[in-house]
Scaffold this motif. Structure first.
Motif, PDB file in Angstrom:
ATOM      1  N   TRP A   1      84.355  43.334 -36.365  1.00  0.00           N
ATOM      2  CA  TRP A   1      85.384  42.882 -35.421  1.00  0.00           C
ATOM      3  C   TRP A   1      86.770  43.334 -35.861  1.00  0.00           C
ATOM      4  O   TRP A   1      87.604  43.701 -35.042  1.00  0.00           O
ATOM      5  CB  TRP A   1      85.337  41.354 -35.277  1.00  0.00           C
TER       6      TRP A   1
ATOM      7  N   ASN B   1      87.321  46.746 -34.839  1.00  0.00           N
ATOM      8  CA  ASN B   1      87.254  46.970 -33.395  1.00  0.00           C
ATOM      9  C   ASN B   1      88.659  46.901 -32.807  1.00  0.00           C
ATOM     10  O   ASN B   1      89.330  45.886 -32.924  1.00  0.00           O
ATOM     11  CB  ASN B   1      86.364  45.871 -32.783  1.00  0.00           C
TER      12      ASN B   1
ATOM     13  N   VAL C   1      89.744  46.388 -30.005  1.00  0.00           N
ATOM     14  CA  VAL C   1      89.984  45.385 -28.967  1.00  0.00           C
ATOM     15  C   VAL C   1      90.461  44.067 -29.576  1.00  0.00           C
ATOM     16  O   VAL C   1      91.415  43.459 -29.097  1.00  0.00           O
ATOM     17  CB  VAL C   1      88.706  45.164 -28.128  1.00  0.00           C
ATOM     18  N   VAL C   2      89.817  43.604 -30.631  1.00  0.00           N
ATOM     19  CA  VAL C   2      90.226  42.327 -31.225  1.00  0.00           C
ATOM     20  C   VAL C   2      90.742  42.437 -32.653  1.00  0.00           C
ATOM     21  O   VAL C   2      91.299  41.476 -33.173  1.00  0.00           O
ATOM     22  CB  VAL C   2      89.063  41.304 -31.244  1.00  0.00           C
TER      23      VAL C   2
ATOM     24  N   TRP D   1      91.359  35.807 -39.777  1.00  0.00           N
ATOM     25  CA  TRP D   1      91.319  36.471 -38.479  1.00  0.00           C
ATOM     26  C   TRP D   1      90.191  35.900 -37.617  1.00  0.00           C
ATOM     27  O   TRP D   1      90.343  35.708 -36.399  1.00  0.00           O
ATOM     28  CB  TRP D   1      91.144  37.981 -38.673  1.00  0.00           C
TER      29      TRP D   1
ATOM     30  N   VAL E   1      91.005  34.322 -33.936  1.00  0.00           N
ATOM     31  CA  VAL E   1      90.460  34.743 -32.640  1.00  0.00           C
ATOM     32  C   VAL E   1      89.656  33.608 -32.008  1.00  0.00           C
ATOM     33  O   VAL E   1      89.665  33.432 -30.789  1.00  0.00           O
ATOM     34  CB  VAL E   1      89.615  36.021 -32.797  1.00  0.00           C
TER      35      VAL E   1
ATOM     36  N   LEU F   1      93.758  36.903 -25.401  1.00  0.00           N
ATOM     37  CA  LEU F   1      92.996  37.662 -26.391  1.00  0.00           C
ATOM     38  C   LEU F   1      93.446  39.122 -26.432  1.00  0.00           C
ATOM     39  O   LEU F   1      93.621  39.691 -27.515  1.00  0.00           O
ATOM     40  CB  LEU F   1      91.502  37.580 -26.044  1.00  0.00           C
ATOM     41  N   TYR F   2      93.630  39.738 -25.273  1.00  0.00           N
ATOM     42  CA  TYR F   2      93.979  41.158 -25.259  1.00  0.00           C
ATOM     43  C   TYR F   2      95.484  41.377 -25.283  1.00  0.00           C
ATOM     44  O   TYR F   2      95.974  42.284 -25.951  1.00  0.00           O
ATOM     45  CB  TYR F   2      93.335  41.835 -24.051  1.00  0.00           C
TER      46      TYR F   2
ATOM     47  N   GLY G   1      96.678  40.807 -28.853  1.00  0.00           N
ATOM     48  CA  GLY G   1      95.594  41.261 -29.718  1.00  0.00           C
ATOM     49  C   GLY G   1      95.889  41.237 -31.201  1.00  0.00           C
ATOM     50  O   GLY G   1      95.087  40.728 -31.985  1.00  0.00           O
ATOM     51  N   ILE G   2      97.049  41.791 -31.608  1.00  0.00           N
ATOM     52  CA  ILE G   2      97.269  41.901 -33.052  1.00  0.00           C
ATOM     53  C   ILE G   2      98.395  40.991 -33.532  1.00  0.00           C
ATOM     54  O   ILE G   2      98.945  41.182 -34.607  1.00  0.00           O
ATOM     55  CB  ILE G   2      97.527  43.364 -33.497  1.00  0.00           C
TER      56      ILE G   2
ATOM     57  N   PHE H   1      84.385  37.928 -27.362  1.00  0.00           N
ATOM     58  CA  PHE H   1      84.754  37.867 -28.770  1.00  0.00           C
ATOM     59  C   PHE H   1      85.108  36.454 -29.214  1.00  0.00           C
ATOM     60  O   PHE H   1      84.743  36.034 -30.297  1.00  0.00           O
ATOM     61  CB  PHE H   1      85.914  38.819 -29.053  1.00  0.00           C
TER      62      PHE H   1
ATOM     63  N   MET I   1      83.204  34.556 -32.252  1.00  0.00           N
ATOM     64  CA  MET I   1      83.895  34.170 -33.485  1.00  0.00           C
ATOM     65  C   MET I   1      83.879  32.659 -33.674  1.00  0.00           C
ATOM     66  O   MET I   1      83.854  32.184 -34.811  1.00  0.00           O
ATOM     67  CB  MET I   1      85.317  34.716 -33.477  1.00  0.00           C
TER      68      MET I   1
END
Lengths: 312, 277
Positions: free
Chosen positions: A143, A146, A148-149, B29, B33, B41-42, B45-46, B241, B245
């Motif tokens: 993950w 990845n 995306v996440v 992480w 998430v 989520l998108y 994202g980071i 996701f 998670m």
């Protein structure tokens, strides 16, 4: 134990000591019987059966398979390009994982060997990855890789290492680094714990004496720490190499051998043959080859060690 | 001189901090998430922490998926394996620690052998053996297999704990009229409680983590353990996701609890394991 037998009043006592002596003789066998039975039935018998499969045609989907076919599997295996690739990948996977785990584990052990405030808590937290189930460690890192996440592709992109924030697990050139990084993360605690235990067994006054004699930090490390750690290092690296080369969990979870078999190691190849193709015979033949290779490796190490010892 | 010393201490602390971040970031992480709402989520994202958190994924996983079943199955399998292995390993470890008997070294050799060969070799034959007995697709089958895999290491571990207890204790008890087994049960076992806890923890964690044999032996959700369930979930619904998670965090909890319980004995246990097998 024998001191109790010294008191023997007459006839009855003799019989009792005989019975007791018999019980004493049987005791260790009774104590270890459950373990022995378990190991023999669930490990030894399947091991022998597995070796016999290597010379038989055993396929789960073919009800009448099971006949003796001699060395056919090995002939097929010798022409199996996927097997040779898996063998090369195993070397790369094992070598990179063990070297990195060992180096970072040794550094961590040296860092933790010095007392500092909150060491016990920090140590427990740093060793936490060891407790993470391997399948979860694999998924977790998959993950993280990845785009995306996970943040890693974006970081690698902004550092200019990747031309685009893509998933390295689907890049044939880079895919193996994914499971290796996960394995290093997961395996550092093991090395750190064992090396830390060995470090703490080194007598402290040796360092003091060396300091008084004017030895610097590097000199003390090379002439005291390293020689004391050498036996532990040798045995843990040997055992870990064998263990990591058989460790397929991370690869099966993260890449399943792909892309294009670039991360397939021998252990995951065996599992794929048994689990996906249900070809137990062929899987066992590969497993037998792997076993022979591992035994050869261990013997080489032992011989090398003897040779080095006798040279001194 | 003191300036150099301060610098060395600072470098040491920074290095420790880097290790700490590397060890904990993936788990952080996972947690992050799992509490990020799907909408964010998108778009976020980071980001290190979402602007809004929610437990919707946990809620969904607990109420609308098979994960509670997987969780229960894993708990049954790991718990039973841990108890059986600890029971067997404590008697065998006691025998290895206290008795000299014919075949002792053969037994040790056999146990070392089981630690050396690739377990993946056994996937096919064990499936073939268990299948006609009706032990594939069953939790009992998994418990038997996991017990056998973990018992050699657990025996060595228990032996090292017994070795640390003076022999005079049970000799004194036996002079007072106790039988050997009575002395073992009433005097020695209570003294090895920390060792027993460590062994339980090790075996539980190992059984909780095992993947290949549960993949091979279990099909279908009814008797799936956590790894099998999570992996099939990943391959089926690979876009959820947050839910995956959340399930991952739930799989992590028991393992971490056991880790905290046993981490004091880690050094002792792993050195015993590393030296002997």
């Amino acid at each position: 134990m024998s001191s109790t037998a010294a008191i023997r009043p007459g006839h009855l006592g003799d019989r009792r000591t005989l019975k007791k002596r018999f019980a004493d003789a049987a005791a260790p066998y009774l104590y270890s019987a459950p373990v022995l039975i378990l190991i023999v039935t669930v490990m030894l018998v399947p091991l022998v059966l597995g070796i016999s499969y290597a010379f038989r045609d055993v396929q789960l989907l073919k009800p009448f398979s099971g006949g003796f076919i001699g060395l056919d599997h090995f002939v097929t295996l010798s022409k199996d390009q996927a097997f040779y690739r898996a063998l090369r990948n195993t070397l790369w996977w094992t070598g990179a994982s063990v070297v990195l785990q060992f180096v970072f584990g040794l550094i961590l052990a040296l860092l933790l060997d010095k007392p500092f405030f909150g060491r016990a808590v920090v140590q427990a937290l740093i060793f936490l990855p060891w407790a993470v189930p391997s399948f979860l460690a694999g998924l977790n890192w998959a993950w993280l890789f990845n785009p995306v996440v996970g943040p890693i592709p974006h970081w690698l992109f902004s550092f200019g290492i990747l031309p685009a924030p893509s998933n390295i697990l689907s890049d044939p050139q880079l895919a193996m680094w994914g499971p290796i990084v996960a394995n290093v993360w997961w395996g550092i605690p093991f090395f750190a714990i064992t090396l830390l235990a060995a470090l703490q067994a080194i007598p402290r006054d040796l360092y003091e004496a060396a300091s008084i004699d004017g030895a610097g930090a590097l000199r003390r490390f090379l002439s005291i720490t390293l020689p004391f750690l050498a036996p532990t290092i040798a045995i843990t690296v040997l055992l870990r190499t064998v263990w990591v080369s058989n460790f397929a969990d991370l690869i099966i979870v993260m890449t399943n051998g792909g892309p294009a078999d670039r991360t397939q190691i021998v252990a995951s190849y065996i599992f794929t043959q048994a689990f996906k193709r249900l070809d137990f015979g062929y899987a066992s033949a590969i497993a037998l080859v792997l076993l022979v290779l591992l035994i050869t490796y261990s013997m080489l190490i032992v011989v090398l060690r003897q040779w080095l010892l006798s040279k001194d | 001189m003191t300036g150099k010393r301060v610098l060395a201490i600072a470098a040491h602390r920074v290095a420790i901090l880097i290790y700490l971040v590397f060890a904990l970031f993936p788990l952080y992480w996972l947690l992050k998430v799992s509490v990020t709402p799907n909408k964010l989520l998108y778009s976020e994202g980071i980001r290190m922490w979402p602007s809004r958190t929610s437990f919707e994924h946990f809620d969904f996983v607990l109420k609308h998926s098979d994960f509670p079943i997987f969780f229960k199955n894993s708990l049954i399998v790991s718990g039973s394996t841990a108890i059986i292995v600890t029971l067997f390993a404590s008697t065998a470890g006691y025998a290895l620690s206290r008795f000299q008997f014919r075949g002792k070294y053969a037994l040790i050799g056999l146990m070392l052998l089981t630690q050396m060969f690739p377990l993946v070799m056994l996937v096919a034959p064990i499936f073939k053996i268990l299948s006609p007995l009706g032990l594939t697709n069953s939790l009992t089958g998994l418990v038997i297999v996991y017990s056998a895999f973990n018992v050699p290491f657990a025996t060595f571990l228990m032996q090292s704990f017994f070795d640390g207890i003076p022999k005079d204790l049970e000799e004194a008890a036996m002079i007072d009229g106790a039988t050997q087994f009575g002395a073992f049960r009433q005097i020695i076992l209570p003294l090895t409680l920390p060792g027993i806890a460590a062994t339980l923890g090790f075996v539980f964690t190992a059984a909780w983590s095992e993947l290949l044999f549960s993949l091979m032996l279990i099909s279908g959700n009814a008797s799936a353990t956590f790894p099998v369930g999570l992996l099939s979930f990943v391959s089926k619904f690979s876009v959820d996701f947050g839910q995956m998670m959340a399930a991952g965090v739930m799989a992590l909890v028991p393992a971490c609890l056991f880790f905290l319980l046993i981490q004091r004995y880690l050094v002792q246990g792993l050195t015993a394991g590393a030296v002997k097998g």
